[in-house]
Design a protein around this motif. Structure first.
Motif, mmCIF file in Angstrom:
data_model
loop_
_atom_site.group_PDB
_atom_site.id
_atom_site.type_symbol
_atom_site.label_atom_id
_atom_site.label_comp_id
_atom_site.label_asym_id
_atom_site.label_seq_id
_atom_site.Cartn_x
_atom_site.Cartn_y
_atom_site.Cartn_z
ATOM 1 N N GLY A 116 -9.035 1.379 9.154
ATOM 2 C CA GLY A 116 -9.622 1.552 10.472
ATOM 3 C C GLY A 116 -8.672 2.082 11.522
ATOM 4 O O GLY A 116 -9.081 2.330 12.654
ATOM 5 N N LEU A 117 -7.387 2.275 11.169
ATOM 6 C CA LEU A 117 -6.445 2.830 12.147
ATOM 7 C C LEU A 117 -6.745 4.293 12.439
ATOM 8 O O LEU A 117 -6.419 4.800 13.517
ATOM 9 N N PHE A 148 5.747 7.039 6.734
ATOM 10 C CA PHE A 148 4.474 7.729 6.933
ATOM 11 C C PHE A 148 3.727 7.021 8.054
ATOM 12 O O PHE A 148 3.508 5.804 7.983
ATOM 13 N N CYS A 149 3.371 7.765 9.082
ATOM 14 C CA CYS A 149 2.676 7.154 10.227
ATOM 15 C C CYS A 149 1.545 8.045 10.696
ATOM 16 O O CYS A 149 1.464 9.232 10.338
ATOM 17 N N SER A 150 0.684 7.487 11.527
ATOM 18 C CA SER A 150 -0.455 8.226 12.056
ATOM 19 C C SER A 150 -0.053 9.008 13.301
ATOM 20 O O SER A 150 1.061 8.889 13.817
ATOM 21 N N TYR A 151 -0.989 9.782 13.813
ATOM 22 C CA TYR A 151 -0.768 10.549 15.036
ATOM 23 C C TYR A 151 -0.430 9.632 16.208
ATOM 24 O O TYR A 151 0.322 10.003 17.111
ATOM 25 N N GLY A 152 -0.960 8.409 16.167
ATOM 26 C CA GLY A 152 -0.691 7.447 17.227
ATOM 27 C C GLY A 152 0.541 6.594 16.985
ATOM 28 O O GLY A 152 0.861 5.721 17.802
ATOM 29 N N VAL A 558 -1.626 -5.244 11.242
ATOM 30 C CA VAL A 558 -1.920 -6.403 10.393
ATOM 31 C C VAL A 558 -3.370 -6.370 9.955
ATOM 32 O O VAL A 558 -3.693 -6.541 8.767
ATOM 33 N N ARG A 559 -4.263 -6.144 10.910
ATOM 34 C CA ARG A 559 -5.696 -6.139 10.586
ATOM 35 C C ARG A 559 -6.047 -4.973 9.668
ATOM 36 O O ARG A 559 -6.944 -5.083 8.828
ATOM 37 N N SER A 560 -5.345 -3.866 9.789
ATOM 38 C CA SER A 560 -5.601 -2.737 8.895
ATOM 39 C C SER A 560 -5.224 -3.097 7.460
ATOM 40 O O SER A 560 -5.933 -2.737 6.515
ATOM 41 N N LEU A 565 -6.595 -4.212 1.858
ATOM 42 C CA LEU A 565 -6.426 -5.043 0.671
ATOM 43 C C LEU A 565 -7.758 -5.614 0.192
ATOM 44 O O LEU A 565 -8.009 -5.700 -1.020
ATOM 45 N N LEU A 566 -8.618 -6.009 1.128
ATOM 46 C CA LEU A 566 -9.938 -6.501 0.736
ATOM 47 C C LEU A 566 -10.751 -5.392 0.080
ATOM 48 O O LEU A 566 -11.392 -5.597 -0.964
ATOM 49 N N GLU A 567 -10.735 -4.209 0.694
ATOM 50 C CA GLU A 567 -11.491 -3.082 0.152
ATOM 51 C C GLU A 567 -10.976 -2.709 -1.238
ATOM 52 O O GLU A 567 -11.765 -2.425 -2.147
ATOM 53 N N ASN A 568 -9.675 -2.712 -1.400
ATOM 54 C CA ASN A 568 -9.086 -2.376 -2.691
ATOM 55 C C ASN A 568 -9.515 -3.371 -3.770
ATOM 56 O O ASN A 568 -9.826 -2.983 -4.905
ATOM 57 N N TYR A 569 -9.526 -4.659 -3.418
ATOM 58 C CA TYR A 569 -9.949 -5.685 -4.368
ATOM 59 C C TYR A 569 -11.383 -5.421 -4.838
ATOM 60 O O TYR A 569 -11.683 -5.474 -6.034
ATOM 61 N N SER A 570 -12.266 -5.137 -3.894
ATOM 62 C CA SER A 570 -13.677 -4.904 -4.235
ATOM 63 C C SER A 570 -13.834 -3.627 -5.060
ATOM 64 O O SER A 570 -14.633 -3.584 -6.008
ATOM 65 N N LYS A 571 -13.086 -2.595 -4.709
ATOM 66 C CA LYS A 571 -13.194 -1.336 -5.453
ATOM 67 C C LYS A 571 -12.734 -1.507 -6.895
ATOM 68 O O LYS A 571 -13.344 -0.958 -7.822
ATOM 69 N N ILE A 572 -11.658 -2.258 -7.087
ATOM 70 C CA ILE A 572 -11.184 -2.507 -8.453
ATOM 71 C C ILE A 572 -12.238 -3.262 -9.250
ATOM 72 O O ILE A 572 -12.532 -2.927 -10.404
ATOM 73 N N GLY A 573 -12.812 -4.292 -8.637
ATOM 74 C CA GLY A 573 -13.871 -5.041 -9.311
ATOM 75 C C GLY A 573 -15.048 -4.157 -9.672
ATOM 76 O O GLY A 573 -15.638 -4.286 -10.760
ATOM 77 N N HIS A 574 -15.410 -3.246 -8.777
ATOM 78 C CA HIS A 574 -16.544 -2.356 -9.017
ATOM 79 C C HIS A 574 -16.247 -1.391 -10.162
ATOM 80 O O HIS A 574 -17.085 -1.198 -11.062
#
Length: 699
Positions: A116-117, A148-152, A558-560, A565-574
């Motif tokens: 979401g960053l 590696f960083c974003s534009y911001g 931190v929130r990113s 990590l949550l998304e990665n966990y779900s994608k691996i399970g899928h």
């Protein structure tokens, strides 16, 4: 290989200190070393000179391209290659490389995980040269380690927070050292030696396993007649084919300056380990990523596949990565070295207390740092520590801390000479304490061995956490003692208080025992067995405050990480669930149907040839196969239904929890049926290489 050959080989593909000293003007060299050692800013005019020398050296080595090599949140490295060629205005080209190209790159940031960053349409990202890590050559490309960083300016990688955490522990540890009158040290660094476990199997068998290729682990596989029961593989004679692989891997790593030291067979069949000599944490992280990449490349050249998943085979030991972590000064002092009389070494005891308090206060973050779908299959099994964080200190240090807490006199134990029973054997003294290989976080002489890491993961995250939590406690100690008017009295009281308040984290027993789980609960220790519940603690206010306080992460960063990590966990399970379904429908069911058809035809032919012939064998097998086949189809459909039912879940935590609580149990049930079918299906009919084939394919 003699000493001269080794000297010319080691680091031959690295733009290291010796090369810089030889090729850079003295003032440029000194400026670059100051940046590397003190963290000072490097001016563009200095970077231009470094870039030119780096390019000339690389071209002489056969390089035609360069790449900014970085470590995004995918857990693997990334690179974009550009050639050195530049038009000369006359229809030809020259080889150029500027300081601006060295210092900064612009990869597309929209396709990497950002949590979401960054929005998808916001594509600009930056890579920035990390001058504390040496550039190196692989193939025809000059690799330049970068962040590696974003534009911001938000960190989109694993290296930036690691470097920030190294700055944090440097600042706070120097404050503590000054309290003890140490003015010689100008920088404190953390060092790491990550032991890497892995499996090697025959490449032809690997290519026949869709689960290994898509998921890194076997989703099906019946138990082999022989596994690791006899412990005959552990430290055994290394098979010639594996030995050749190890020899080439060593040479490739040595060329890149990686201090590959120890190699041996591990406990499980086909499992091995490589351990390097420790180095600065930043370099150790780069080197471990290179090691994992080269293991796969070199294995393929030897007709093998290297498996780095934490649990590629069910029922045998999985693979970890033991992270040997310590703290040192730039003067060579190891701050976790007890010395001959640790009970009199106040500086050591204070740094030890800082680690004890940090591990106790931030158990959840250490657990988060090793949380992954793959590691969930390993933690808590009989080859890995449980998901409960605790510390092993050994008898001597534990006794010392007990004496300090109780205010009693500690009487050091005399050294014990080992008596092995044969006079011809050399005499040596026994170590003051035994080792504990079941502990998640064990003191091993002058360092801590963090044993919970999974074999496939980057060491950047765990070491970022370790550096930050210890820095936080050291800063608290410095705040308390810097204005003390009775330093020794206040120091003694601080050490005694820390021991009393945080001794619950110290456990020298068997972490594998079921009784430890109950005892840990009584002590109030955190038990987070699964990744989703562990990850949720990452965004606890106290943890966000920790990272922001030391400038390691912003709250958004931190929130990113939590989201990624949550998304990665779900994608691996899928991916694993879909792979399972495809393998059943496209490989297992057709094979079982064909086998049943042949059995039925055999029974019919026997009856046709002789009406009184017994078909009890065929009939019994057909009944078993039919019953299990029906169950297989039902459980495959059940898994498919579960995937459809959880698809509408939008909340990332709830979705990850659904994969853990619903999808993985459904996969286990499906696997159980398929594995039973494998045990009764004809060997020539079963479509997948067996565990026995794979685990003993290279002997």
């Amino acid at each position: 290989m003699d000493q001269t050959d080794m000297h010319s080989l080691f680091g031959s593909k690295v733009f290291n200190d010796a090369v810089m000293l030889d090729r850079l003007p003295r003032d440029v060299y000194r400026a670059l070393r100051k940046t590397m050692e003190k963290g000072t800013h490097l001016e563009l005019d200095i970077a231009n000179v470094v870039a030119s020398a780096m390019k000339d050296w690389a071209v002489e080595q056969g390089a035609t391209h360069f790449t900014h090599w970085f470590q995004p949140m995918t857990g693997v490295t990334a690179e974009k290659h550009d050639s050195f060629i530049t038009p000369d205005g006359s229809g030809s080209v020259i080889m150029e490389f500027s300081g601006r190209e060295l210092v900064r790159g612009e990869p597309d940031a929209s396709s990497f995980p950002s949590g979401g960053l960054r929005a998808t349409f916001e594509a600009r990202g930056y890579t920035a040269w990390d001058p504390t890590a040496y550039a190196f050559i692989r193939g025809h490309t000059l690799y330049i380690p970068t962040v590696f960083c974003s534009y911001g300016g938000e960190a989109l990688d694993k290296k930036t927070p690691l470097l920030r955490s190294m700055d944090a522990i440097n600042r706070q540890a120097l404050r503590v050292l000054r309290l003890f009158g140490n003015t010689n040290a100008s920088r404190v660094i953390t060092t790491v030696g990550p032991e890497q476990e892995y499996f090697l199997i025959d490449r032809k068998l690997y290519e026949k396993r869709r689960d290994l290729k898509c998921c890194g682990r076997t989703l099906f596989g019946a138990r082999p007649p022989k596994g690791q029961e006899l412990a005959d593989h552990y430290f055994g004679s290394i098979p010639p084919r594996v030995s050749a692989f190890m020899a080439q891997l060593d040479r490739e790593l040595w060329r890149l300056g990686v201090l590959a030291k120890t190699e041996h067979n591990e406990v499980a069949p086909a499992q091995h380990e490589l351990a390097p000599i420790y180095t600065t944490t930043n370099l150790a992280c780069d080197h471990n990523q290179l090691t994992m990449e080269l293991m796969k490349t070199v294995a393929a050249q030897h007709g093998m596949a290297c498996l780095l998943h934490e649990k590629p085979f069910a029922g045998v030991n999985g693979s970890g990565k033991h992270n040997n972590w310590s703290i040192s000064t730039d003067t060579g002092m190891n701050l976790l070295e007890p010395g001959g009389t640790p009970y009199e070494n106040a500086q050591f005891l204070l740094f030890l207390c800082a680690v004890i308090e940090a591990v106790d206060e931030y158990q959840d973050l250490l657990r988060v740092s090793v949380a992954s779908a793959g590691n969930d299959h390993r933690l808590g099994a009989n080859e890995a520590p449980p998901a409960i964080v605790s510390m092993f200190l050994g008898d001597e240090l534990t006794d010392i801390l007990h004496a300090i807490e109780s205010g009693t006199l500690y009487v050091g134990k005399e050294q014990v000479q080992m008596e092995i029973g044969a006079t011809v054997l050399p005499h040596f003294f026994r170590d003051a304490t035994d080792r504990n290989r079941t502990s998640p976080f064990a003191f091993t002489g002058n360092k801590f061995e963090f044993r919970m890491l999974g074999s496939a993961q980057s060491i950047a995250g765990p070491n970022t956490v370790l550096n930050t939590i210890v820095a936080d406690v050291l800063g608290k100690y410095a705040d308390r003692l810097e204005h003390s008017v009775q330093f020794q009295k206040d120091l003694d009281e601080l050490i005694r208080t820390v021991i009393h308040d945080h001794k619950r984290i110290i456990f020298n027993g068997n972490n594998y025992s079921p009784q430890w789980v109950a005892e840990a609960e009584q002590r109030g220790l955190t038990n987070l067995p699964g990744t989703p519940e562990a990850l949720r603690t990452l965004i606890d206010p106290k943890n966000i405050a920790l990272f922001t306080r030391h400038g390691v992460f912003t709250e958004a960063e931190v929130r990113s990480r939590y989201a990624i990590l949550l998304e990665n966990y779900s994608k691996i399970g899928h991916i694993e669930a879909l792979t399972m379904i495809d393998m059943v429908n496209q490989e297992i069911i057709p094979a079982v149907v064909t086998y049943q058809s042949q059995l039925a035809q055999l029974a019919a032919n026997k009856k046709l040839a002789q009406s009184e012939a017994s078909i009890a064998l065929e009939d019994g097998l057909l009944k078993k196969l039919s019953r299990l086949s029906e169950c297989l189809v039902k459980r495959t459909q059940s898994l498919s239904d579960c995937l459809m039912e959880i698809k509408p879940i939008q909340d990332p935590y709830q979705l990850a929890s659904a994969y853990r609580e619903r999808i993985y149990p459904a996969m286990t049930e499906l696997r159980c049926v398929a594995d039973n079918l494998e045990l009764i299906c004809g060997r020539d009919h079963w479509p997948l290489p067996s565990y026995g084939d794979m685990l003993f394919s290279i002997e």
